[in-house]
Design a protein around this motif. Structure first.
Motif, PDB file in Angstrom:
ATOM      1  N   ASP A  68       0.880  -1.164   0.184  1.00  0.00           N
ATOM      2  CA  ASP A  68      -0.046  -0.116  -0.083  1.00  0.00           C
ATOM      3  C   ASP A  68       0.904   1.279  -0.075  1.00  0.00           C
ATOM      4  O   ASP A  68       1.700   1.517  -0.837  1.00  0.00           O
ATOM      5  N   ASP A  69       0.794   2.179   0.818  1.00  0.00           N
ATOM      6  CA  ASP A  69       1.694   3.276   1.170  1.00  0.00           C
ATOM      7  C   ASP A  69       2.756   3.139   2.159  1.00  0.00           C
ATOM      8  O   ASP A  69       3.267   3.976   2.630  1.00  0.00           O
ATOM      9  N   HIS A  70       2.908   2.045   2.480  1.00  0.00           N
ATOM     10  CA  HIS A  70       4.358   1.737   3.322  1.00  0.00           C
ATOM     11  C   HIS A  70       5.294   1.025   2.717  1.00  0.00           C
ATOM     12  O   HIS A  70       4.979   0.096   1.831  1.00  0.00           O
ATOM     13  N   VAL A  71       6.839   1.194   3.053  1.00  0.00           N
ATOM     14  CA  VAL A  71       7.545   0.331   2.773  1.00  0.00           C
ATOM     15  C   VAL A  71       7.940  -0.459   3.808  1.00  0.00           C
ATOM     16  O   VAL A  71       7.969  -0.070   5.184  1.00  0.00           O
ATOM     17  N   ILE A  72       8.301  -1.695   3.573  1.00  0.00           N
ATOM     18  CA  ILE A  72       8.568  -2.444   4.492  1.00  0.00           C
ATOM     19  C   ILE A  72      10.120  -3.208   4.471  1.00  0.00           C
ATOM     20  O   ILE A  72      10.519  -3.266   3.243  1.00  0.00           O
ATOM     21  N   LEU A  73      10.805  -2.881   5.654  1.00  0.00           N
ATOM     22  CA  LEU A  73      12.061  -3.216   5.716  1.00  0.00           C
ATOM     23  C   LEU A  73      12.331  -4.406   6.296  1.00  0.00           C
ATOM     24  O   LEU A  73      11.905  -4.843   7.385  1.00  0.00           O
ATOM     25  N   ILE A  74      13.029  -5.584   5.661  1.00  0.00           N
ATOM     26  CA  ILE A  74      13.281  -6.904   5.862  1.00  0.00           C
ATOM     27  C   ILE A  74      14.764  -7.186   6.308  1.00  0.00           C
ATOM     28  O   ILE A  74      15.600  -7.067   5.376  1.00  0.00           O
ATOM     29  N   ASP A  75      15.161  -7.210   7.475  1.00  0.00           N
ATOM     30  CA  ASP A  75      16.441  -7.594   7.864  1.00  0.00           C
ATOM     31  C   ASP A  75      16.576  -9.252   7.528  1.00  0.00           C
ATOM     32  O   ASP A  75      16.193 -10.062   8.149  1.00  0.00           O
ATOM     33  N   VAL A  76      17.181  -9.538   6.459  1.00  0.00           N
ATOM     34  CA  VAL A  76      17.479 -10.853   5.947  1.00  0.00           C
ATOM     35  C   VAL A  76      18.342 -11.893   6.906  1.00  0.00           C
ATOM     36  O   VAL A  76      18.396 -13.138   6.874  1.00  0.00           O
ATOM     37  N   THR A  77      19.106 -11.002   7.873  1.00  0.00           N
ATOM     38  CA  THR A  77      19.829 -11.832   8.679  1.00  0.00           C
ATOM     39  C   THR A  77      19.275 -12.481   9.935  1.00  0.00           C
ATOM     40  O   THR A  77      19.386 -13.620  10.498  1.00  0.00           O
ATOM     41  N   SER A  78      18.204 -11.596  10.247  1.00  0.00           N
ATOM     42  CA  SER A  78      17.429 -11.912  11.607  1.00  0.00           C
ATOM     43  C   SER A  78      15.815 -12.293  11.181  1.00  0.00           C
ATOM     44  O   SER A  78      15.340 -12.948  12.040  1.00  0.00           O
ATOM     45  N   GLY A  79      15.509 -11.963  10.231  1.00  0.00           N
ATOM     46  CA  GLY A  79      14.010 -12.116   9.747  1.00  0.00           C
ATOM     47  C   GLY A  79      13.280 -10.930  10.345  1.00  0.00           C
ATOM     48  O   GLY A  79      11.802 -11.067  10.026  1.00  0.00           O
ATOM     49  N   ALA A  80      13.788 -10.070  11.067  1.00  0.00           N
ATOM     50  CA  ALA A  80      12.944  -9.071  11.549  1.00  0.00           C
ATOM     51  C   ALA A  80      12.282  -8.144  10.503  1.00  0.00           C
ATOM     52  O   ALA A  80      13.208  -8.052   9.472  1.00  0.00           O
ATOM     53  N   TYR A  81      11.275  -7.297  10.456  1.00  0.00           N
ATOM     54  CA  TYR A  81      10.714  -6.560   9.603  1.00  0.00           C
ATOM     55  C   TYR A  81      10.224  -5.257  10.574  1.00  0.00           C
ATOM     56  O   TYR A  81       9.921  -5.472  11.479  1.00  0.00           O
ATOM     57  N   HIS A  82      10.364  -4.177   9.498  1.00  0.00           N
ATOM     58  CA  HIS A  82       9.714  -2.870  10.130  1.00  0.00           C
ATOM     59  C   HIS A  82       9.283  -2.018   9.202  1.00  0.00           C
ATOM     60  O   HIS A  82       9.477  -2.352   7.826  1.00  0.00           O
ATOM     61  N   THR A  83       8.223  -1.252   9.210  1.00  0.00           N
ATOM     62  CA  THR A  83       7.314  -0.414   8.284  1.00  0.00           C
ATOM     63  C   THR A  83       7.700   0.781   8.365  1.00  0.00           C
ATOM     64  O   THR A  83       7.864   1.451   9.655  1.00  0.00           O
ATOM     65  N   LEU A  84       7.877   1.355   7.347  1.00  0.00           N
ATOM     66  CA  LEU A  84       7.909   2.924   7.246  1.00  0.00           C
ATOM     67  C   LEU A  84       6.915   3.673   6.526  1.00  0.00           C
ATOM     68  O   LEU A  84       6.157   3.199   5.578  1.00  0.00           O
ATOM     69  N   ASN A  85       6.172   4.641   7.080  1.00  0.00           N
ATOM     70  CA  ASN A  85       5.335   5.576   6.248  1.00  0.00           C
ATOM     71  C   ASN A  85       6.136   6.207   5.135  1.00  0.00           C
ATOM     72  O   ASN A  85       7.078   6.001   4.906  1.00  0.00           O
TER      73      ASN A  85
END
Length: 91
Positions: free
Chosen positions: A16-33
């Protein structure tokens, strides 16, 4: 923080209108507006905090001082989340 740089192990996706950042080493993800995503795009290691603030100010038509407050806030969050490289380590 001088010339913030994204970690190379971070992949991005758009939802949608967010960017998802995915840390490939840990599998953690974060969203940005949208604002966070604009700042993230400038974190390539070649732009200073001031340059990023000027770019954000131009994007949104706001004052540089206000943009710098947002930039510093987002950069602090990205740093705490481990998404930015330590500039000293890569220098």
């Amino acid at each position: 923080m001088l010339d913030p740089r994204r970690r190379s192990e971070i992949e991005t996706a758009t939802l949608d209108d967010h960017v998802i950042l995915i840390d490939v080493t840990s599998g953690a993800y974060h969203t940005l507006n949208h604002t966070g995503a604009v700042i993230w795009d400038w974190c390539d290691g070649t732009h200073s905090v001031e340059e990023i603030a000027r770019g954000l100010a131009a994007t949104y038509g706001i004052g540089v001082e206000l943009a710098q407050v947002d930039v510093l806030h987002v950069l602090a969050q990205l740093k705490r989340a481990g998404l930015l490289e330590d500039a000293r380590a890569s220098a």
